[in-house]
Design a protein around this motif. Structure first.
Motif, PDB file in Angstrom:
ATOM      1  N   ASN A 278       8.303 -30.996  -1.007  1.00 47.19           N
ATOM      2  CA  ASN A 278       8.150 -29.744  -0.267  1.00 47.19           C
ATOM      3  C   ASN A 278       9.264 -28.753  -0.574  1.00 47.19           C
ATOM      4  O   ASN A 278       9.677 -27.972   0.283  1.00 47.19           O
ATOM      5  CB  ASN A 278       8.094 -30.016   1.238  1.00 47.19           C
ATOM      6  N   TRP A 279       9.754 -28.759  -1.809  1.00 50.63           N
ATOM      7  CA  TRP A 279      10.799 -27.818  -2.211  1.00 50.63           C
ATOM      8  C   TRP A 279      10.159 -26.503  -2.632  1.00 50.63           C
ATOM      9  O   TRP A 279       9.131 -26.477  -3.321  1.00 50.63           O
ATOM     10  CB  TRP A 279      11.634 -28.393  -3.345  1.00 50.63           C
ATOM     11  N   LYS A 280      10.812 -25.383  -2.256  1.00 50.97           N
ATOM     12  CA  LYS A 280      10.208 -24.061  -2.456  1.00 50.97           C
ATOM     13  C   LYS A 280      11.029 -23.131  -3.336  1.00 50.97           C
ATOM     14  O   LYS A 280      10.491 -22.481  -4.236  1.00 50.97           O
ATOM     15  CB  LYS A 280       9.976 -23.414  -1.092  1.00 50.97           C
ATOM     16  N   GLN A 281      12.344 -23.017  -3.083  1.00 47.78           N
ATOM     17  CA  GLN A 281      13.185 -22.068  -3.822  1.00 47.78           C
ATOM     18  C   GLN A 281      14.541 -22.686  -4.098  1.00 47.78           C
ATOM     19  O   GLN A 281      15.080 -23.428  -3.279  1.00 47.78           O
ATOM     20  CB  GLN A 281      13.362 -20.772  -3.016  1.00 47.78           C
TER      21      GLN A 281
ATOM     22  N   ALA B 207      18.862 -25.305  -2.111  1.00 43.92           N
ATOM     23  CA  ALA B 207      17.411 -25.234  -2.160  1.00 43.92           C
ATOM     24  C   ALA B 207      16.843 -25.055  -0.759  1.00 43.92           C
ATOM     25  O   ALA B 207      17.396 -25.553   0.224  1.00 43.92           O
ATOM     26  CB  ALA B 207      16.835 -26.496  -2.802  1.00 43.92           C
ATOM     27  N   ILE B 208      15.738 -24.339  -0.686  1.00 45.33           N
ATOM     28  CA  ILE B 208      15.013 -24.139   0.565  1.00 45.33           C
ATOM     29  C   ILE B 208      13.697 -24.904   0.472  1.00 45.33           C
ATOM     30  O   ILE B 208      13.005 -24.859  -0.555  1.00 45.33           O
ATOM     31  CB  ILE B 208      14.741 -22.654   0.823  1.00 45.33           C
TER      32      ILE B 208
ATOM     33  N   TRP C  81      19.140 -26.644   2.162  1.00 44.38           N
ATOM     34  CA  TRP C  81      19.858 -27.846   1.757  1.00 44.38           C
ATOM     35  C   TRP C  81      20.829 -27.511   0.626  1.00 44.38           C
ATOM     36  O   TRP C  81      20.588 -26.611  -0.175  1.00 44.38           O
ATOM     37  CB  TRP C  81      18.872 -28.929   1.318  1.00 44.38           C
ATOM     38  N   ALA C  82      21.950 -28.243   0.568  1.00 42.56           N
ATOM     39  CA  ALA C  82      22.983 -27.958  -0.435  1.00 42.56           C
ATOM     40  C   ALA C  82      23.651 -29.246  -0.880  1.00 42.56           C
ATOM     41  O   ALA C  82      23.711 -30.226  -0.125  1.00 42.56           O
ATOM     42  CB  ALA C  82      24.026 -27.003   0.143  1.00 42.56           C
ATOM     43  N   TRP C  83      24.173 -29.257  -2.127  1.00 44.26           N
ATOM     44  CA  TRP C  83      24.875 -30.422  -2.644  1.00 44.26           C
ATOM     45  C   TRP C  83      25.755 -30.008  -3.829  1.00 44.26           C
ATOM     46  O   TRP C  83      25.592 -28.939  -4.395  1.00 44.26           O
ATOM     47  CB  TRP C  83      23.918 -31.533  -3.045  1.00 44.26           C
ATOM     48  N   GLY C  84      26.732 -30.861  -4.156  1.00 46.32           N
ATOM     49  CA  GLY C  84      27.647 -30.584  -5.248  1.00 46.32           C
ATOM     50  C   GLY C  84      29.031 -30.205  -4.757  1.00 46.32           C
ATOM     51  O   GLY C  84      29.468 -30.627  -3.675  1.00 46.32           O
ATOM     52  N   TYR C  85      29.714 -29.383  -5.527  1.00 47.89           N
ATOM     53  CA  TYR C  85      31.103 -28.999  -5.262  1.00 47.89           C
ATOM     54  C   TYR C  85      31.212 -28.134  -4.012  1.00 47.89           C
ATOM     55  O   TYR C  85      30.355 -27.275  -3.767  1.00 47.89           O
ATOM     56  CB  TYR C  85      31.633 -28.228  -6.468  1.00 47.89           C
ATOM     57  N   ASN C  86      32.278 -28.350  -3.231  1.00 47.89           N
ATOM     58  CA  ASN C  86      32.365 -27.679  -1.933  1.00 47.89           C
ATOM     59  C   ASN C  86      33.802 -27.328  -1.557  1.00 47.89           C
ATOM     60  O   ASN C  86      34.150 -27.273  -0.383  1.00 47.89           O
ATOM     61  CB  ASN C  86      31.742 -28.570  -0.848  1.00 47.89           C
ATOM     62  N   ASN C  87      34.643 -27.074  -2.531  1.00 44.09           N
ATOM     63  CA  ASN C  87      36.065 -26.844  -2.262  1.00 44.09           C
ATOM     64  C   ASN C  87      36.316 -25.588  -1.427  1.00 44.09           C
ATOM     65  O   ASN C  87      37.296 -25.505  -0.686  1.00 44.09           O
ATOM     66  CB  ASN C  87      36.829 -26.738  -3.579  1.00 44.09           C
TER      67      ASN C  87
ATOM     68  N   GLN D 289      21.546 -30.966   4.773  1.00 39.01           N
ATOM     69  CA  GLN D 289      20.992 -29.783   5.419  1.00 39.01           C
ATOM     70  C   GLN D 289      22.093 -28.859   5.907  1.00 39.01           C
ATOM     71  O   GLN D 289      23.106 -29.293   6.447  1.00 39.01           O
ATOM     72  CB  GLN D 289      20.090 -30.173   6.587  1.00 39.01           C
ATOM     73  N   VAL D 290      21.868 -27.544   5.713  1.00 30.06           N
ATOM     74  CA  VAL D 290      22.786 -26.521   6.189  1.00 30.06           C
ATOM     75  C   VAL D 290      22.359 -26.140   7.602  1.00 30.06           C
ATOM     76  O   VAL D 290      21.360 -25.433   7.800  1.00 30.06           O
ATOM     77  CB  VAL D 290      22.767 -25.281   5.275  1.00 30.06           C
ATOM     78  N   GLY D 291      23.093 -26.616   8.604  1.00 32.62           N
ATOM     79  CA  GLY D 291      22.717 -26.354   9.986  1.00 32.62           C
ATOM     80  C   GLY D 291      21.405 -27.007  10.357  1.00 32.62           C
ATOM     81  O   GLY D 291      20.967 -27.987   9.730  1.00 32.62           O
ATOM     82  N   THR D 292      20.734 -26.445  11.360  1.00 36.95           N
ATOM     83  CA  THR D 292      19.466 -27.017  11.823  1.00 36.95           C
ATOM     84  C   THR D 292      18.329 -26.005  11.817  1.00 36.95           C
ATOM     85  O   THR D 292      17.197 -26.343  12.180  1.00 36.95           O
ATOM     86  CB  THR D 292      19.626 -27.560  13.255  1.00 36.95           C
ATOM     87  N   LEU D 293      18.599 -24.781  11.404  1.00 42.10           N
ATOM     88  CA  LEU D 293      17.582 -23.734  11.446  1.00 42.10           C
ATOM     89  C   LEU D 293      16.509 -23.936  10.372  1.00 42.10           C
ATOM     90  O   LEU D 293      16.746 -24.545   9.324  1.00 42.10           O
ATOM     91  CB  LEU D 293      18.238 -22.362  11.277  1.00 42.10           C
ATOM     92  N   ASN D 294      15.328 -23.395  10.637  1.00 40.98           N
ATOM     93  CA  ASN D 294      14.224 -23.472   9.668  1.00 40.98           C
ATOM     94  C   ASN D 294      13.663 -22.084   9.387  1.00 40.98           C
ATOM     95  O   ASN D 294      12.455 -21.900   9.239  1.00 40.98           O
ATOM     96  CB  ASN D 294      13.120 -24.394  10.182  1.00 40.98           C
ATOM     97  N   SER D 295      14.582 -21.108   9.315  1.00 35.68           N
ATOM     98  CA  SER D 295      14.176 -19.708   9.150  1.00 35.68           C
ATOM     99  C   SER D 295      14.740 -19.078   7.889  1.00 35.68           C
ATOM    100  O   SER D 295      14.865 -17.861   7.802  1.00 35.68           O
ATOM    101  CB  SER D 295      14.624 -18.900  10.377  1.00 35.68           C
ATOM    102  N   TRP D 296      15.100 -19.898   6.891  1.00 33.36           N
ATOM    103  CA  TRP D 296      15.693 -19.369   5.664  1.00 33.36           C
ATOM    104  C   TRP D 296      14.603 -18.937   4.691  1.00 33.36           C
ATOM    105  O   TRP D 296      13.612 -19.631   4.481  1.00 33.36           O
ATOM    106  CB  TRP D 296      16.598 -20.413   5.025  1.00 33.36           C
ATOM    107  N   LYS D 297      14.828 -17.782   4.047  1.00 34.13           N
ATOM    108  CA  LYS D 297      13.846 -17.217   3.121  1.00 34.13           C
ATOM    109  C   LYS D 297      14.290 -17.301   1.669  1.00 34.13           C
ATOM    110  O   LYS D 297      13.499 -17.635   0.782  1.00 34.13           O
ATOM    111  CB  LYS D 297      13.571 -15.758   3.490  1.00 34.13           C
ATOM    112  N   LYS D 298      15.581 -16.983   1.398  1.00 29.34           N
ATOM    113  CA  LYS D 298      16.086 -17.015   0.023  1.00 29.34           C
ATOM    114  C   LYS D 298      17.570 -17.320   0.038  1.00 29.34           C
ATOM    115  O   LYS D 298      18.297 -16.893   0.938  1.00 29.34           O
ATOM    116  CB  LYS D 298      15.840 -15.676  -0.681  1.00 29.34           C
TER     117      LYS D 298
END
Length: 283
Positions: free
Chosen positions: A66-69, A79-80, A87-93, A110-119
């Motif tokens: 269910n990956w979109k962008q 990725a959204i 969602w995010a992964w990798g380097y985070n310094n 997951q970045v937070g808990t919201l489900n309203s991200w567009k891009k």
């Protein structure tokens, strides 16, 4: 791992729908909604198997479909999903993953808990996002004010709203600069120097009254844009960029300069020292 001077097909599949290139890794989505990654994995930017193994072939990231962008930069990936979660992964310094910490992640978090991200778009150490309600958000490193939050804070590890307006339409980021287009097609930018388009700013500035279809940014402080009338323009560093009329290297351009006089440009992209563009007739 051999360098190529001609296009080479990746596998034999013909069901890819989108692709994003990072510093030394690539992520892509297939038409079935699955997510794939390959290349360097030094800090977990591939996001698979919770490991640091590189891959010279596309590897499926998890089992979801269910990956979109997607967006990726130097060493991080974002990725959204279809459900609007981010969602995010990798380097985070610098907190560029937006997960509330400065610890890198080998798998999507997951970045937070919201489900309203567009891009979402990734800069080198900061991230810019749009929500479905037209609001603009950022996090990560704030060099030169690249987050646009009117603060001198060094970095932010969670999503922070940029201003209070809700009429943002598209977003762009690269290194220590950010750009966005509003629903009225006006262009706004903030950060180090707007790729030589304006002085350093910690809040979005409108450098011109023109209306824009899309833009592309380069890590060498150069911007490229297509206006609503289909004409092509650039600004910033001219390092290594050939002027079509004279085939000579152009100097830095403070402000906008048109490339040719054609008005049928459709899409654009650029690397560190070259530019490519697509016309409406497919050339």
């Amino acid at each position: 791992t051999v360098t190529r001077t001609l296009p080479a097909q990746i596998g034999i599949n013909s069901n890819w729908t989108s692709v994003a290139a990072g510093g030394s890794h690539t992520i892509a989505i297939k038409t079935d909604g699955t997510l794939w990654a390959w290349g360097l994995n030094s800090v977990g930017q591939l996001g698979y198997h919770n490991s640091l193994y590189n891959s010279t072939l596309p590897i499926k990231v998890g089992t979801l479909n269910n990956w979109k962008q997607i967006s990726t930069s130097g060493n991080q990936s974002l990725a959204i999903k279809e459900d609007g979660t981010l969602w995010a992964w990798g380097y985070n310094n610098s907190g560029e993953l937006g997960i509330g910490s400065y610890q890198s992640s080998f798998i999507p978090v997951q970045v937070g808990t919201l489900n309203s991200w567009k891009k979402v778009v990734a800069g080198s150490s900061h991230t810019i996002t749009l929500k479905n309600d037209g609001t603009l958000w950022s996090w990560g490193g704030n060099t030169g004010g690249s987050l646009g939050i009117n603060s001198t804070v060094i970095s932010v590890s969670t999503p922070t709203q940029v201003g209070t307006q809700n009429n943002w339409k598209d977003i762009y980021a690269d290194w220590d600069v950010s750009f966005a287009i509003k629903t009225d097609n006006t262009l706004w930018s903030w950060g180090q120097d707007g790729n030589l388009l304006h002085p350093q700013s910690r809040i979005p500035l409108q450098p011109s009254n023109y209306t824009w279809k899309k833009i592309s940014l380069s890590s060498y402080r150069r911007g490229l844009g297509i206006k609503m009338d289909g004409t092509l323009w650039y600004w910033g560093s001219g390092f290594g960029v050939l002027n079509i009329a004279t085939t000579t290297i152009t100097p830095d351009v403070y402000g906008l300069k048109q490339i040719g006089t054609d008005n049928d440009w459709q899409d654009i992209s650029q690397g560190t020292s070259h530019i490519m563009a697509l016309k409406s007739n497919g050339t």
